[in-house]
Write an enzyme that holds these catalytic residues in place. Structure first.
Site, PDB file in Angstrom:
ATOM      1  N   VAL A  86       0.810  -1.232   0.000  1.00  0.00           N
ATOM      2  CA  VAL A  86       0.000   0.000   0.000  1.00  0.00           C
ATOM      3  C   VAL A  86       0.838   1.275   0.000  1.00  0.00           C
ATOM      4  O   VAL A  86       0.300   2.364  -0.210  1.00  0.00           O
ATOM      5  CB  VAL A  86      -1.012   0.054   1.188  1.00  0.00           C
TER       6      VAL A  86
ATOM      7  N   ASN B 238      -2.519   6.746   0.607  1.00  0.00           N
ATOM      8  CA  ASN B 238      -2.911   6.106  -0.663  1.00  0.00           C
ATOM      9  C   ASN B 238      -4.310   5.499  -0.564  1.00  0.00           C
ATOM     10  O   ASN B 238      -5.111   5.590  -1.505  1.00  0.00           O
ATOM     11  CB  ASN B 238      -1.906   5.014  -1.045  1.00  0.00           C
TER      12      ASN B 238
ATOM     13  N   SER C 227      -0.573  -3.333   8.058  1.00  0.00           N
ATOM     14  CA  SER C 227       0.410  -2.793   9.004  1.00  0.00           C
ATOM     15  C   SER C 227       1.186  -3.948   9.624  1.00  0.00           C
ATOM     16  O   SER C 227       0.659  -5.049   9.748  1.00  0.00           O
ATOM     17  CB  SER C 227      -0.305  -2.048  10.137  1.00  0.00           C
TER      18      SER C 227
ATOM     19  N   TYR D 117       5.543   2.445  15.767  1.00  0.00           N
ATOM     20  CA  TYR D 117       4.174   1.949  15.574  1.00  0.00           C
ATOM     21  C   TYR D 117       3.172   2.968  16.113  1.00  0.00           C
ATOM     22  O   TYR D 117       2.216   3.345  15.436  1.00  0.00           O
ATOM     23  CB  TYR D 117       4.017   0.613  16.289  1.00  0.00           C
TER      24      TYR D 117
END
Ligand code: UDP
Length: 311
Positions: free
Chosen positions: A59, A101, A77, A147
Site C-alpha cells: 500500500v 494512498n 500494518s 508503531y
C-alpha cells in the site's frame, strides 16, 4: 447485494478474519497484501468463493482498482512489537504514505473508509480505563514509537481527509484482539504462551507479570468493526473487551486449558511496555450497539484448538 469491500492486509490476522466474515455474508471482497507479515495460508480456502479476489500489492505505492468500491477496511500494518521493531521505517511508511494512498482511493470511489488504529495510541496510559478523549502518553523515540506514531499519524491524516475532503471515515482503536489465524511466532502474549505450553517450553513472562491487558476475541472485534464501517460515525471508537487481566492471570487461564510441563521464566520488561490497558467502551455501546460477548476462557479454547490443528 452489490456492495464491494476492499480489505488491506487481507492475509494478516484481522484482515483474513474480516474477509471470511464478509464472504460468508455474500459480499464481494477484494483483498490486498504485500505478504511482509501476512500469509497466503490465511486466504487459501477463499478460492471456493467466486466473490473473492487477491491483489499482491504494497500500500505504500498508489493503487488503481477497476471496480467501484463501496467500503474500505484498512488493516495493512506490521502489528506485533517484534515486527515493528524489526521493520521500523516500513512501519512508519505503511501508516503514513500507505494510509494516504488508501484514503485517496476512498475519495475516488466515494467509499466509506475504516482505518485500523490501536490502543497503542494511548501509550503507557496515565488515564485508566482509556476513553477516546484521552490523548495518550507515547514516547515517540522509544522502541514502540514507530508503531504508535505511525498510527497516531494515521488518525490525524484520516481526520484531515474527513474534515477537508468530506471523506466518510471511521477510526477504530483496536485493543489486543486474539484468536485463530494469529501466527505461531507472532511474538504476542497469547500465541507465545499457548505454543510454549503445547511444546513444553518455558513460558516467557516479561517483567513480573502484573502488567494488565484486556483481550478481545476476534469474532467480537470483527463484529464491532463491521458495525462501525456501516455506521455514520466519523471519529475514533474503542473496539475492545473491557475485562482486564494481569499477564500472570492470563498464563493461569491457559495453563488450565493445556496439560503441559512448561515452567514460567521471568525476564525483563521491554522499554515502554504499557503497565495497564483497558478500554472504556461506552461510546461503542451507544453508537454501534455493540459489546463483546465471548469470555476469555472460551476464546482461548478456540485459539488453542486452532494452534493444535495447525502445528
Ligand atoms: N508478554 C510477555 N511474554 C510474551 C509476550 C508478551 O510477558 O512472551 C507481555 C508483554 O510484555 C506485554 C503483554 O504481555 O506486557 C502483552 O503483550 P503483547 O505483545 O501481546 O501485546 P501489546 O504489548 O502490544 O499489548
Amino acid at each position: 447485494m452489490s456492495n464491494v469491500f476492499l480489505v488491506t492486509g487481507c492475509c494478516g490476522f484481522l484482515g483474513s478474519n474480516m474477509c471470511e466474515f464478509l464472504l460468508k455474508k455474500k459480499y464481494e471482497v477484494i483483498g490486498i497484501d504485500n505478504l511482509l507479515t501476512g500469509s497466503v495460508n490465511n486466504i487459501k480456502y477463499f478460492k471456493r468463493y467466486k466473490t473473492f479476489s487477491f491483489i499482491k500489492h504494497d500500500v505504500i505505492y498508489p493503487i488503481k482498482i477497476d471496480k467501484k468500491i463501496d467500503f474500505i477496511l484498512h488493516f495493512a500494518s506490521t502489528a506485533s512489537p517484534v515486527d515493528y521493531i524489526k521493520y521500523p521505517i516500513k512501519t512508519l511508511r505503511i501508516g503514513s504514505i500507505g494510509t494516504e494512498n488508501i484514503l485517496k482511493l476512498g475519495l475516488l470511489n466515494n467509499a466509506k473508509v475504516l482505518v485500523a488504529s490501536t490502543s497503542e495510541v494511548y501509550g503507557d496510559p496515565l488515564e485508566h480505563p482509556q476513553k477516546e478523549t484521552y490523548y495518550g502518553n507515547v514516547n515517540s523515540v522509544g522502541p514502540r514509537g514507530v508503531y504508535d506514531e505511525a498510527k497516531r499519524y494515521l488518525e490525524a491524516i484520516t481526520t484531515a481527509y474527513h474534515n477537508k475532503k468530506e471523506l466518510d471515515t471511521k477510526i477504530a482503536r483496536i485493543f489486543n484482539s486474539y484468536g485463530p489465524k494469529m501466527r505461531k511466532k507472532d511474538g504476542r502474549a497469547i500465541p507465545n504462551f499457548i505454543n510454549q505450553m503445547i511444546n513444553n517450553e518455558n513460558i516467557t513472562i516479561y517483567g513480573d507479570g502484573t502488567q494488565t491487558r484486556s483481550f478481545c476475541y476476534v469474532d467480537d472485534t470483527i463484529e464491532g468493526l463491521y458495525k462501525f464501517v456501516k455506521s455514520d460515525y466519523n471519529y475514533p471508537i474503542n473496539i475492545g473487551n473491557p475485562k482486564e487481566y494481569t499477564i500472570l492471570e492470563l498464563v493461569e487461564f491457559i495453563k488450565n486449558l493445556i496439560s503441559s510441563n512448561s515452567k514460567i521464566k521471568f525476564s525483563i520488561l521491554p522499554e515502554n511496555d504499557p503497565k495497564v490497558r483497558k478500554p472504556d467502551i461506552t461510546l461503542a455501546r451507544k453508537i454501534l450497539k455493540w459489546e463483546p460477548k465471548v469470555e476469555l476462557n472460551e476464546g482461548l479454547k478456540n485459539t488453542i484448538d486452532y494452534f493444535y490443528n495447525n502445528k
